[in-house]
Design a protein around this motif. Structure first.
Motif: not given
Length: 399
Positions: A142-143, A146-147, A150-151, A154, A161, A165
């Motif tokens: 998950g982390a 996130e990197r 971009t939000p 996602q 996304t 994962r």
């Protein structure tokens, strides 16, 4: 550590210049899928899973960056590729930089995406390795995602996304952790100045893992390198901005005038003949391969193709220098090349007579004897050529 046989997929026409694509920590070769269609129209595209990832073997760690470079070189050797364009992102970018510094004869052009020459906070990488070994890669998936994106991306691509994962979580813990340890020990800043391949650095403006200043360090350190910062892109810019990245790669890897190694091979074959070049290539060994690649790129691809002199003039200069310096084997080769470039036997004799005045009678005498033997084997004499042979004014002087 011994190189492992990494899993690879090859696309594009046989015989085309090769592009090697090396991916990010936690990814598989599918991270390059969006670039394959465009690149494979002009290139032989080789994608591979880094050791410990995807379908590649997972040797016990720890790994260092040279282990990953050894794998990439072994893959090129397995495919019979002497020289390739190398494109790397993140961990793949570090691999590409080290490969270009360590084996410059194997790299034509270099493209580095969202990577670093020195990965900050080595302790953080060893801590992540320990976490993954004890809790599995799913614990960091998950982390990492996130990197990677971009939000906004996602939110617009929830299924993709989640897919990435899953890909991260499926990566072998030992492979992921050992590659983390390889990054912890990486410092390529002192090597940047030794990289001679034309280099493009691409940064994601919103990349928290390898921010634009990391790519600026790389571009400033590699002579002649160019930096492009892509807006609306985080760490996996090749996935988030596939069209922009594809266009940048095509423009960099296939510049106007073409690839100098490919161009050089064409001129080398035109001047020296396919038979000679084929024999030279067949005799190439690991010891002589760097010289073969260097002479093809720089002598034939850069100098012989310059517009300032036509090939006939370059042949005359070459004959004079080889005769004056006493390089007899090369002289015999270039007598044949001079004929291929449109010089008559009489013109070759005149070049060597002129050389004798300035380089000495013994040099001219030896050179004329060698030229006479070669010309006789070609059915030519100083009085003219065989019926149907082109006269000098019929030859096309354009390079």
């Amino acid at each position: 550590m011994t190189a492992v046989e990494v899993h690879a997929v090859v696309d594009g026409p046989a015989g085309a210049p090769v592009v090697l694509l090396s991916g990010s920590l936690g990814s598989t070769l599918e991270m390059w899928d969006a670039q394959v269609a465009a690149l494979s129209e002009r290139f032989r595209v080789v994608r591979y899973d880094t050791r410990g990832h995807g379908r590649s073997p997972v040797p016990d760690g720890p790994y260092d960056l040279d282990d990953l470079v050894d794998d990439a070189l072994a893959l090129l050797d397995r495919l019979g590729v002497a020289r390739a364009h190398v494109v790397g992102l993140s961990l793949g970018g570090a691999t590409a930089m080290r490969l270009a510094a360590r084996a410059p004869a194997r790299v034509e052009r270099l493209a580095l995406l969202c990577t670093s020459a020195r990965f900050p906070a080595p302790a953080a990488w060893t801590e992540r390795a320990a976490t993954v070994r004890s809790q599995g890669t799913a614990s960091v998936a998950g982390a990492v995602v996130e990197r990677w994106f971009t939000p906004a991306w996602q939110a617009a691509h929830p299924e993709l996304t989640e897919h990435w994962r899953t890909v991260i979580g499926a990566t072998a813990a030992e492979g992921y952790a050992s590659c983390c340890e390889a990054l912890a020990g990486t410092d390529l800043v002192p090597e940047l100045g030794s990289i001679c391949a034309p280099t493009l650095a691409i940064a994601g403006a919103d990349d928290p893992a390898s921010p634009p200043e990391h790519l600026r360090t790389i571009a400033d350190g590699i002579p002649g390198a160019r930096l492009v910062v892509l807006p609306d892109a985080a760490h996996l810019a090749a996935l988030e901005q596939p069209v922009a990245v594809g266009a940048l790669l095509l423009a960099h890897l296939d510049p106007p005038g073409g690839d100098p190694h490919s161009r050089g091979m064409q001129v080398r074959r035109a001047v020296l003949g396919d038979a000679h070049v084929d024999r030279s290539i067949a005799r190439t060994t690991p010891l002589t391969r760097p010289f073969q690649d260097w002479i093809t790129r720089y002598a034939w691809g850069d100098v012989w193709t310059r517009p300032g002199l036509d090939r006939r003039s370059r042949s005359m200069i070459t004959l004079a220098l080889l005769a004056g310096l006493g390089h007899e084997a090369e002289l015999a080769l270039h007598v044949r090349g001079a004929v291929n470039n449109g010089l008559s036997a009489q013109e070759i004799a005149e070049v060597l007579l002129h050389t004798s005045v300035y380089a000495g009678v013994p040099a001219g005498n030896s050179a004329l004897a060698i030229a006479a033997q070669v010309l006789d084997g070609l059915g030519l004499t100083a009085d003219g050529g065989p019926e149907g042979a082109p006269e000098p004014d019929e030859a096309d002087p354009r390079p």
